[in-house]
Write an enzyme that holds these catalytic residues in place. Structure first.
Site, PDB file in Angstrom:
ATOM      1  N   GLU A 149       0.831  -1.206   0.000  1.00 55.43           N
ATOM      2  CA  GLU A 149       0.000   0.000   0.000  1.00 55.43           C
ATOM      3  C   GLU A 149       0.867   1.257   0.000  1.00 55.43           C
ATOM      4  OE1 GLU A 149      -2.948  -0.193   3.124  1.00 55.43           O
ATOM      5  OE2 GLU A 149      -4.248  -1.430   1.896  1.00 55.43           O
ATOM      6  N   GLU A 165      -6.553  -7.435  -0.736  1.00 55.58           N
ATOM      7  CA  GLU A 165      -7.041  -7.415   0.648  1.00 55.58           C
ATOM      8  C   GLU A 165      -8.490  -6.970   0.673  1.00 55.58           C
ATOM      9  OE1 GLU A 165      -5.005  -4.805   3.333  1.00 55.58           O
ATOM     10  OE2 GLU A 165      -3.030  -5.347   2.589  1.00 55.58           O
TER      11      GLU A 165
END
Ligand code: GAL
Length: 655
Positions: A153, A310
């Site tokens: 991320e 995710e």
């Protein structure tokens, strides 16, 4: 970059982030046993493992990771291996505190959380890239390795760094963009407030200032911040390409909610396949926002399959109140991503942590263990995904309508010192999306830079930044028979955040047949009445028609511009250009969109009784029907083998 997927045989991948270093060795055997039971095919490994892999400068401990890799492989589970650079270990920040980011107030973001590194730090880069090289050398030939996961991320916590390293890199970036200080002065409008720069070295990031920092400086800093992380992604990727040319490289994007710092339309071509993380936000549009994000991710991937890296089986830990998922939602949420092109369904994380900041974040194996409803739901989803293997590799079938999404307009339209602080770019786009869903009309959420070919209707909510090239593309779209709907605060500035003069919206005036002398935003809670009982909030425009052929679809009945046009439509050749000058309330948006879509020939593909109650998406020959309601629905009219659809269920039917 030619897109590549992680293997050639067909299956929808299923799995999670796996953090075995948080558990004693004996738990790993339980893990792989339960993974097999759940049908897990892939895990992401080593995301936060730097301190374990390299416990001291240049000293490596790979024994444990070798063992995990071997164990997974022996159990038929593949690995999306992280480069492990997401969070630097304390020895590194102790030896080199100059890698720590600095916020706009000049405060240091210390170790103790995660991602505490400056994207522009040459020192961080040296250590991180050394680790990437070491990881790639060690696991290049490991049979479990199927993909590389760069960092994690990127930009989640460190997108905006105002340190001296950032200042230095910002100047280099600006030099490349403008060439001369004079050109920068012109672009930044520094004649205002005595901001003129004489030398590059005088320029800083937009640090805490006595008043509003220069808007173009802020805008460029956002562009720069997205660019430097993209550059960092490339730096890791180049090492991986060099050492393991056959292993695809990805990084997990965060197309979700209000996360907006990274211009993913600009990043998407840098990875071999697009990956995304998505977490639901509470509220009435929670599921619509999931669908919106999945839709946009699919279009960032150019319609090709992408990897849901995710999402959560149930609650997260980082919202003010973390809701548990209701029965059916675990599967419905996952399959909604699949409906929009995800060929991998993964969670954060495999086993819910016992300690640390995420111990209340759900996982595939909850604290209660595998004897739990949640794990039974996880197993059931695994078997459903196996049944859906035939879907793998199928591209999204484009809709006839699109909503344009543009990161630069998102950034610029919400800057300070504007007509209103209440404007929310993403919310406006989402409200149009919800309306399409309510009408049962398929729509794509499309990066504004993508081709408009094949679309009959394009909605451009708050397309605020309008370089002339974009205005020409929109004009050609309409001249070619397309139907455009633009909203308030669109086409207001050029790429330097300078106003297009002569009446708003400068470069779209002729196309829309309107000219706006002034806007009057509304106070929070205030509304403006329109003809036909419609209602607007947030914004109103003082519109004059500059082409008498422009049709007025609604007028203001109250407010500063009572009696003037509020919603217009101008026919242009076979196409049309409509303008919506206020934020329409939901009950006003639906009839308007229905009318405009109908006139563009864009209609629902659903039987009338299912419109709004289900979401329809199509992937080459397969229809996904997502139940948006909490009731069982009769779907016999869809002509598939299934005649009922459970509350929060998803049916997959031949097209
Ligand atoms: C993501 C992150 C994961 C985990 C998750 C929790 O931001 O990549 O490591 O923190 O959120 O929702």
């Amino acid at each position: 970059m030619t897109p590549r997927w992680l293997r050639t045989d067909s299956r929808i991948e299923y799995g999670a982030d796996y953090n075995p270093e948080q558990w004693p060795r004996e738990v790993w055997d339980d893990d792989v046993r339960a993974m097999r039971e759940a049908g897990v095919t892939i895990v992401s490994l080593a995301i936060f493992s730097w301190a374990r892999i390299e416990p001291a400068d240049g000293r490596y401990d790979f024994a444990w990771l070798d063992e995990v890799m071997d164990l997974l492989h022996a159990n038929g589970i593949s690995v999306d291996l992280a480069t492990a650079t997401a969070s630097p270990p304390p020895w590194l920040t102790t030896a080199h505190p100059e890698i720590l980011p600095v916020n706009h107030e000049g405060q240091i973001l210390w170790q103790g959380g995660r991602q505490h590194w400056r994207p522009t730090s040459p020192v961080f880069r040296e250590y991180a890239l050394r680790l990437v090289r070491t990881m790639a050398q060690r696991y290049a030939d490991h049979p479990a390795l199927v993909a590389w996961h760069v960092s994690n991320e990127l930009g989640c916590h460190n997108i905006y760094d105002y340190s001296d390293d950032a200042a230095q890199a910002f100047r280099v970036w600006l030099r490349n963009r403008y060439g001369t200080v004079e050109a920068l002065n012109e672009a930044w409008g520094t004649a205002f407030w005595a901001q003129r720069y004489g030398e590059w070295d005088e320029i800083l990031p937009p640090r805490l200032a006595a008043s509003f920092p220069n808007p173009t400086q802020q805008f460029d800093f956002k562009r720069f911040s997205s660019d430097v992380l993209k550059d960092y992604l490339r730096a890791e990727r180049e090492i991986l390409r060099e050492l393991t040319p056959d292993v695809p490289v990805t990084t997990n994007f965060m197309v979700m909610g209000e996360t907006k710092g990274m211009n993913y339309a600009d990043w998407a071509a840098e990875v071999d396949f697009v990956s995304n993380d998505h977490y639901r936000l509470p509220g009435a549009q929670s599921l619509d926002e999931l669908s919106f994000s999945a839709n946009l991710t699919g279009n960032l991937a150019g319609g090709r399959p992408w990897f849901l890296m995710e999402h959560s089986t149930s609650a997260v830990n980082w919202q003010p109140v973390n809701l548990a998922k209701r029965p059916g939602e675990l599967s419905r949420d996952a399959l909604t991503h699949v409906a929009h092109g995800a060929d991998a369904v993964c969670y954060f994380q495999w086993r819910q942590s016992r300690a640390g900041a995420e111990k209340y974040h759900s996982g595939m194996v909850p604290h209660a263990g595998t004897d739990s409803q949640l794990f039974r739901d996880v197993v059931a989803l695994g078997s459903r995904l196996r049944e859906l293997s035939y879907v793998q590799g199928r591209r999204r079938t484009p809709a006839k309508a699109a909503i344009l999404f543009d990161w630069e307009s998102w950034w610029a339209s919400e800057q300070d010192s504007h007509p209103t602080e209440l404007l929310k770019y993403k919310q406006e786009a989402l409200d149009w999306y919800t309306t399409f869903l309510d009408l049962g009309v398929r729509v794509d959420v499309l990066p504004a830079s993508a081709s408009f070919d094949g679309y009959d209707l394009i909605v451009a909510p708050i397309l605020h930044v309008m370089p002339s090239s974009l205005a020409s593309r929109l004009t050609s779209f309409v001249e070619g028979g397309g139907h455009l709907v633009a909203t308030y605060f669109s086409g207001i500035v050029d790429e330097n955040d300078h106003i297009w003069l002569g009446g708003y919206p400068g470069p779209l005036r002729d196309l829309l047949g309107v000219r706006i002398e002034e806007f009057a935003p509304l106070l929070e809670g205030d509304t403006v009445a329109l003809s036909d009982g419609l209602e607007g909030t947030l914004w109103s425009d003082r519109i004059d028609l500059i082409d008498p052929a422009t049709e007025v679809l609604a007028t203001y009945k109250t407010g500063d511009y009572a009696g003037r046009p509020a919603v217009t439509r101008r026919a242009a050749g076979a196409g049309s250009a409509s303008y919506v000058s206020t934020k329409l309330a939901p009950n006003a948006l639906a009839p308007l969109l229905k009318d405009l879509a109908g006139r563009a020939g864009v209609v629902s593909e659903l039987p009338s009784e299912l419109r709004g109650r289900v979401e329809l998406t199509v992937r080459e020959g397969v229809r996904f029907v997502v139940n948006r309601t909490d009731e069982q629905l009769d779907i016999s009219s869809l002509g598939g083998p299934e005649t009922t659809l459970a509350a929060r269920g998803v049916a997959v039917l031949p097209a």
